[in-house]
Design an enzyme around this catalytic site. Structure first.
Site, short mmCIF file in Angstrom:
data_model
loop_
_atom_site.label_atom_id
_atom_site.label_comp_id
_atom_site.label_asym_id
_atom_site.label_seq_id
_atom_site.Cartn_x
_atom_site.Cartn_y
_atom_site.Cartn_z
N TYR A 1 -50.37 -105.61 65.62
CA TYR A 1 -51.20 -106.81 65.20
C TYR A 1 -50.32 -107.98 65.13
O TYR A 1 -50.75 -109.29 65.43
CB TYR A 1 -52.11 -106.66 63.97
CG TYR A 1 -52.96 -105.27 64.31
CD1 TYR A 1 -54.27 -105.60 65.09
CD2 TYR A 1 -52.74 -103.93 64.11
CE1 TYR A 1 -55.24 -104.53 65.49
CE2 TYR A 1 -53.87 -103.01 64.29
CZ TYR A 1 -54.79 -103.22 65.13
OH TYR A 1 -55.67 -102.14 65.34
N ASN B 1 -63.84 -105.95 70.39
CA ASN B 1 -63.44 -105.79 71.84
C ASN B 1 -64.91 -105.07 72.62
O ASN B 1 -64.68 -103.80 72.51
CB ASN B 1 -62.41 -105.28 72.18
CG ASN B 1 -62.24 -105.27 73.80
OD1 ASN B 1 -62.88 -105.43 74.58
ND2 ASN B 1 -61.16 -104.19 74.13
N CYS C 1 -57.44 -102.54 73.74
CA CYS C 1 -57.11 -102.83 72.54
C CYS C 1 -56.44 -101.57 71.92
O CYS C 1 -55.97 -101.54 70.58
CB CYS C 1 -58.37 -102.86 71.74
SG CYS C 1 -59.79 -101.85 72.06
N HIS C 2 -56.56 -100.36 72.54
CA HIS C 2 -55.92 -99.16 72.21
C HIS C 2 -54.50 -99.08 71.95
O HIS C 2 -53.75 -98.34 71.22
CB HIS C 2 -56.41 -97.91 73.00
CG HIS C 2 -56.05 -97.98 74.25
ND1 HIS C 2 -56.65 -98.75 75.22
CD2 HIS C 2 -54.84 -97.72 74.96
CE1 HIS C 2 -56.03 -98.52 76.34
NE2 HIS C 2 -55.10 -97.98 76.55
N GLU D 1 -51.27 -92.74 78.89
CA GLU D 1 -50.34 -93.68 79.41
C GLU D 1 -48.76 -93.39 78.98
O GLU D 1 -47.98 -94.28 79.52
CB GLU D 1 -50.54 -94.95 78.70
CG GLU D 1 -52.21 -95.57 79.18
CD GLU D 1 -52.44 -96.81 78.36
OE1 GLU D 1 -51.62 -97.38 77.88
OE2 GLU D 1 -53.67 -97.43 78.80
#
Length: 157
Positions: free
Chosen positions: A94, A117, A125-126, A152
């Site tokens: 963040y 979001n 946002c993850h 990912e």
């Protein structure tokens, strides 16, 4: 507004959009979805979004090519744009996200905008984690956040 439900490995998704673009990608939760008045089932209008989500979950897509129309404040939209700049398979904090938009002291505000979001997964946002490397807040739940990061290759058990 047109909508459709779409199955995924992280649960059913509610997609909603119009000619402006995708407004909402909502993950199933303990709370039932409430469809607003004036929402109609999509025929094929959201098929491209669904296809790209399927490709993403199959590991064949790293970046979405979807016209987005999320509703939010100017600050929220700035944060959501910055989220889209986080490369697939990586994470940021963040604090680094706040720095990337030129507001290094707005860490909490960035976290709040991140949590608001409306098109999660597509606006990733993850990929935002705690400064200490821990999984932190995700509207879809930490288990889903971990699943997305594992997909990912950004998070190992």
């Amino acid at each position: 507004m047109l909508y459709r439900y779409h199955p995924s490995p992280i649960g059913d998704l509610l997609l909603a959009g119009d000619e402006q673009g995708l407004h909402l990608l909502h993950m199933d939760s303990a709370q039932p979805w409430e469809l607003a008045q004036g929402w109609y089932p999509a025929a094929h209008q959201l098929d491209a979004v669904a296809r790209q989500l399927d490709e993403y979950f199959a590991g064949r897509r790293e970046r979405f090519e979807v016209r987005l129309a999320p509703r939010g404040t100017a600050f929220q939209r700035e944060v959501w744009w910055a989220l889209q700049q986080i490369p697939y398979g990586t994470t940021t904090s963040y604090a680094r996200l706040a720095q990337s938009i030129g507001r290094p002291r707005a860490i909490r505000a960035v976290g709040t905008a991140n949590g608001a979001n409306p098109v999660a997964v597509i606006v990733p946002c993850h990929r935002v984690i705690g400064s200490d490397g821990s999984l932190t807040g995700f509207a879809g739940g930490l288990e889903r956040k971990q699943q997305l990061l594992q997909l990912e290759g950004a998070w190992l058990i």
